[in-house]
Design a protein around this motif. Sequence first.
Motif, PDB file in Angstrom:
ATOM      1  N   GLY B 311       0.729  -1.468  -0.054  1.00 53.53           N
ATOM      2  CA  GLY B 311       0.115  -0.055   0.288  1.00 53.53           C
ATOM      3  C   GLY B 311       0.893   1.336  -0.042  1.00 53.53           C
ATOM      4  N   LEU B 312       2.313   1.448  -0.721  1.00 58.28           N
ATOM      5  CA  LEU B 312       2.689   2.625  -0.470  1.00 58.28           C
ATOM      6  C   LEU B 312       2.308   3.551  -1.740  1.00 58.28           C
ATOM      7  CD1 LEU B 312       5.963   2.383  -0.493  1.00 58.28           C
ATOM      8  CD2 LEU B 312       5.508   3.714  -1.991  1.00 58.28           C
ATOM      9  N   ASP B 328      -0.389   3.840  -3.993  1.00 56.97           N
ATOM     10  CA  ASP B 328      -1.274   2.593  -3.808  1.00 56.97           C
ATOM     11  C   ASP B 328      -0.843   1.069  -3.971  1.00 56.97           C
ATOM     12  OD1 ASP B 328      -2.588   0.290  -1.919  1.00 56.97           O
ATOM     13  OD2 ASP B 328      -4.622   1.318  -2.922  1.00 56.97           O
ATOM     14  N   VAL B 329       0.255   1.279  -4.409  1.00 59.09           N
ATOM     15  CA  VAL B 329       1.408   0.596  -4.472  1.00 59.09           C
ATOM     16  C   VAL B 329       1.510  -0.939  -4.146  1.00 59.09           C
ATOM     17  CG1 VAL B 329       3.422   0.049  -6.464  1.00 59.09           C
ATOM     18  CG2 VAL B 329       2.578   1.982  -6.769  1.00 59.09           C
ATOM     19  N   SER B 330       1.071  -2.451  -4.255  1.00 57.75           N
ATOM     20  CA  SER B 330       1.892  -3.253  -3.779  1.00 57.75           C
ATOM     21  C   SER B 330       2.617  -3.852  -4.486  1.00 57.75           C
ATOM     22  CB  SER B 330       0.386  -4.050  -2.826  1.00 57.75           C
ATOM     23  OG  SER B 330      -0.036  -3.069  -1.766  1.00 57.75           O
ATOM     24  N   PHE B 331       3.291  -4.842  -3.642  1.00 58.95           N
ATOM     25  CA  PHE B 331       3.617  -6.138  -4.484  1.00 58.95           C
ATOM     26  C   PHE B 331       5.021  -6.852  -4.179  1.00 58.95           C
ATOM     27  CE2 PHE B 331       6.915  -2.787  -6.121  1.00 58.95           C
ATOM     28  CZ  PHE B 331       8.021  -3.238  -6.132  1.00 58.95           C
ATOM     29  N   THR B 332       5.101  -8.350  -4.187  1.00 61.99           N
ATOM     30  CA  THR B 332       5.975  -8.463  -2.961  1.00 61.99           C
ATOM     31  C   THR B 332       6.685  -9.683  -4.387  1.00 61.99           C
ATOM     32  OG1 THR B 332       4.815 -10.846  -3.452  1.00 61.99           O
ATOM     33  CG2 THR B 332       4.447  -9.744  -1.559  1.00 61.99           C
ATOM     34  N   ALA B 364       2.385   6.490   2.811  1.00 64.13           N
ATOM     35  CA  ALA B 364       1.645   5.839   3.889  1.00 64.13           C
ATOM     36  C   ALA B 364       2.175   4.475   3.219  1.00 64.13           C
ATOM     37  CB  ALA B 364       0.296   6.385   3.563  1.00 64.13           C
ATOM     38  N   GLY B 365       1.458   3.474   3.982  1.00 64.45           N
ATOM     39  CA  GLY B 365       1.844   2.377   3.576  1.00 64.45           C
ATOM     40  C   GLY B 365       2.948   1.815   3.807  1.00 64.45           C
ATOM     41  N   GLN B 526      -0.892   1.938  -9.723  1.00 58.86           N
ATOM     42  CA  GLN B 526      -0.443   0.282 -10.430  1.00 58.86           C
ATOM     43  C   GLN B 526      -1.528  -0.245 -11.485  1.00 58.86           C
ATOM     44  OE1 GLN B 526       0.554  -2.031  -6.751  1.00 58.86           O
ATOM     45  NE2 GLN B 526       1.883  -3.566  -8.592  1.00 58.86           N
ATOM     46  N   VAL B 527      -1.233   0.000 -12.514  1.00 60.47           N
ATOM     47  CA  VAL B 527      -2.599  -0.212 -13.194  1.00 60.47           C
ATOM     48  C   VAL B 527      -2.375  -2.183 -13.723  1.00 60.47           C
ATOM     49  CG1 VAL B 527      -2.646   1.868 -14.674  1.00 60.47           C
ATOM     50  CG2 VAL B 527      -1.482   0.225 -15.502  1.00 60.47           C
TER      51      VAL B 527
END
Lengths: 282, 561
Positions: B311-312, B328-332, B364-365, B526-527
């Motif tokens: 959630g960056l 709101d970017v998320s990945f691992t 945030a995130g 992040q599309v």
Amino acid sequence: MSSVATVLTRSRKSQTGMSLLRPSVLLAFGALLVSVSWALAPGLFTSYDPIANVGPSLQAPSAEHLFGTDSTGRDVLSRVIHGARETLTGALMAVAVGFLVGTAMGVLSGSSHRSVDEVLMRIVDVLLAIPSLLLSLSVIILLGYGTVNVAIAVGITSIAAFARLARSQVVQVSRSDFVEAAYGSGGSFGTVLWRHILPNSLTPVLALAALQFGSAILQISTLGFLGYGAPPPTPEWGLMIAESRDFVATAWWLTTLPGLVLVITVLATNRLSYAIQARRNA
Amino acid sequence: MNHVETLRSDWQRTTTPDRLDSSTHSTGLLTVEDLSVAYTSRGVQRQAVDQVSFTLDRGETLAVVGESGSGKSTIAQSLIGLLPAGGNVTSGTAHLGDPADALDLLQLRDQSMRPIRGRRIGLIPQDPSNSLNPVRTVGWSVAESMRIHRRGDKRTRLRRTLELLERVGIDDPQRRARQYPHELSGGQRQRVLIAAAIALEPELIIADEPTSALDVTVQRVILDLIDELRTELNASVLFITHDLAVAAERADSLLVLHQGAVKERGPAQEILTTPQDDYTKRLLSNAPSLLSPPVRRPVPETDPEFVVVDGLTHRYKSGKSSFAAVKDVSFTLARGSTHALVGESGSGKTTLGRAIAGFHAPSAGSVTVGGVDVASARKRPEFRKQVQLVYQNPYGSLDPRQSVGEIVGEPLRNFGIKDRGERRRRALLELERVALPEETADRLPRELSGGQRQRVAIARALVLRPDLLVLDEAVSALDVTIQAQILSLLERLQQELELTYIFISHDLAVVRQIADTVSVLAAGEQVESGPTETVFNSPEHKYTRALLSAIPRPRKTPAGP
């Protein structure tokens, strides 16, 4: 060190040396060398005592007295040669004061928190707002007359220029990727400042120092001319010109020749200053 | 793409089997023979262009392809008589126009060259941000060549300017003509420059890297525009580019240049399918391709959640307003794998990469690397042993006053290795790892090439043995052959040291080659995110599809659909 590397470093040196080997730069360097050696060992260049009567007064230049004699019969050349020490040490002290205090202020304000920056830069603005001659006169009146005080006063007037230049350089260098990379590889504020920011910002500041050296000579002579510097009969260039201004019509050599030496010295420092800047830009 | 079809038939019509024989061609507009150009600096002469010959037919596009320093721009400059100081044409002829009354451009003095520039030859320059006069309106710049060549009066010039602006696709020409360059985007500026170049309907358009400063979706539109105008004006285009893919897509014939000499010339199709010269072959195999995806080795499964971005969001504040550069970017990301952040300029990919590398705290995130929260650890020096950043510009990221050995050894110095000999020993080890010879250690950055400098930057990043490298456009500034070398170096290092990469790039072809997973960013959002092959083969978001379709590809074979 491998042979390839030595060849490379050698070619690098000869390349940067190029701009410093121009005839005009060599000439300027020579002129400065002469006045500096006058200051260091005046006895080698003249056998006359600068403050004693050595002949009839107001003699035009001759083989015996190359620059003639003044109203009290002192050898003008000897006074110019001995005066170099007075003037050049004064200028050196003035530049040292401006360079050290100004650069420290500039580096501090360029690299620390905004509030510190604001305070220091407003002080600089105040310094810049006062005409430099007025500022140096005020300082002399506070400190008292004398060679050292004049040098300090002249130095104070150049603090603002050094501080501004140093600050703008530090701000510019601080933004570059290699400074961030240095922080990124674990460097602390102090080490990054010392290893990267300072070495990469100082060249133009040094060029300004050379330029200021010339203008300090002029300012010290101006103050000497106005009578705030060394007391008579000290051989100081500005004072000598002041003392002989009543004889401009009858004895041209008294003002012209010391004035010429003064101008040549100032021009020589300016030329060297530009050479330093050009080398940096190359 | 109708015009392309028409052009292709055009091209086939004019193509003859003896195409390569430049001397006997009759429809040639520009015939260059044995052009040599040398630069003299400090008494040393350097050959920049060596006996180059080519023919450009009417209505044809010829692409001059080469890497930096190949002399491709020098050819264009010598044709319009605008070589930089020190440059001299040492031999050759360049005939413009029909054989009967052809002019040798290389023989013309400045005075007689002036009527040609702008009127018979139009130039589209490389960098749209630098090529317009900032204190003049856009309309003034477009009308400049008409004014110089005394075409029409003020009113007709204005009318023509508005016509031109409309033709190149500038919306609301009335208003735009009164605006200044800084009020326009890069793509719009390039349109304005094209309008200025075609104002007097020149027969030859020289386009010097017209899109290399633009985003890929904008690039496509501009290239389409140049193609359309070429058909409309029946002009020829001399297209100068470093990008083989762009050349392959747009040109009828190619001229491959290497160190000033022609390596190969002929129809684009032929050169691309059956290159004869070794250099062309190397160039083709080094160009990252979307057509043949490389085989990636399987990702080691030691730690599937080595990097977790959750959630960056990052906002830039200025006064009271704030602007979210990353939303709101998320990945691992598993240890030992590569995740690419893809997007155009302003998409927030660099901001995101720098937040992961701990150069600024997110609004945030969170980001965790190896279980450590970056926001709280980023100020501790120890964190730098874990994450390192490699910059885009290898010219700015190395201290110009330090030797390479000092640069690579400096991180060790920060971590308490006081012994100079020990630091040097380990720096040499890293230099060897990035395939630089030992004597590089005593050289200064300015004595090295761009590729060598980037190797030094990688060596400096590796000397602390980090687990994660953030590569911010680390190969974008390099020529394609150098780019291929650095990419294979990065792959080898990843295997040797079990490195994890965050690979920031605008170049999708490079990304496909190196990344296991990818996130596509557009305006901070992040599309799309997922395994590289999935995203490339079946893109779900329309932005990703637009990005992928904007990538230049060679024209299909004439026999195909």
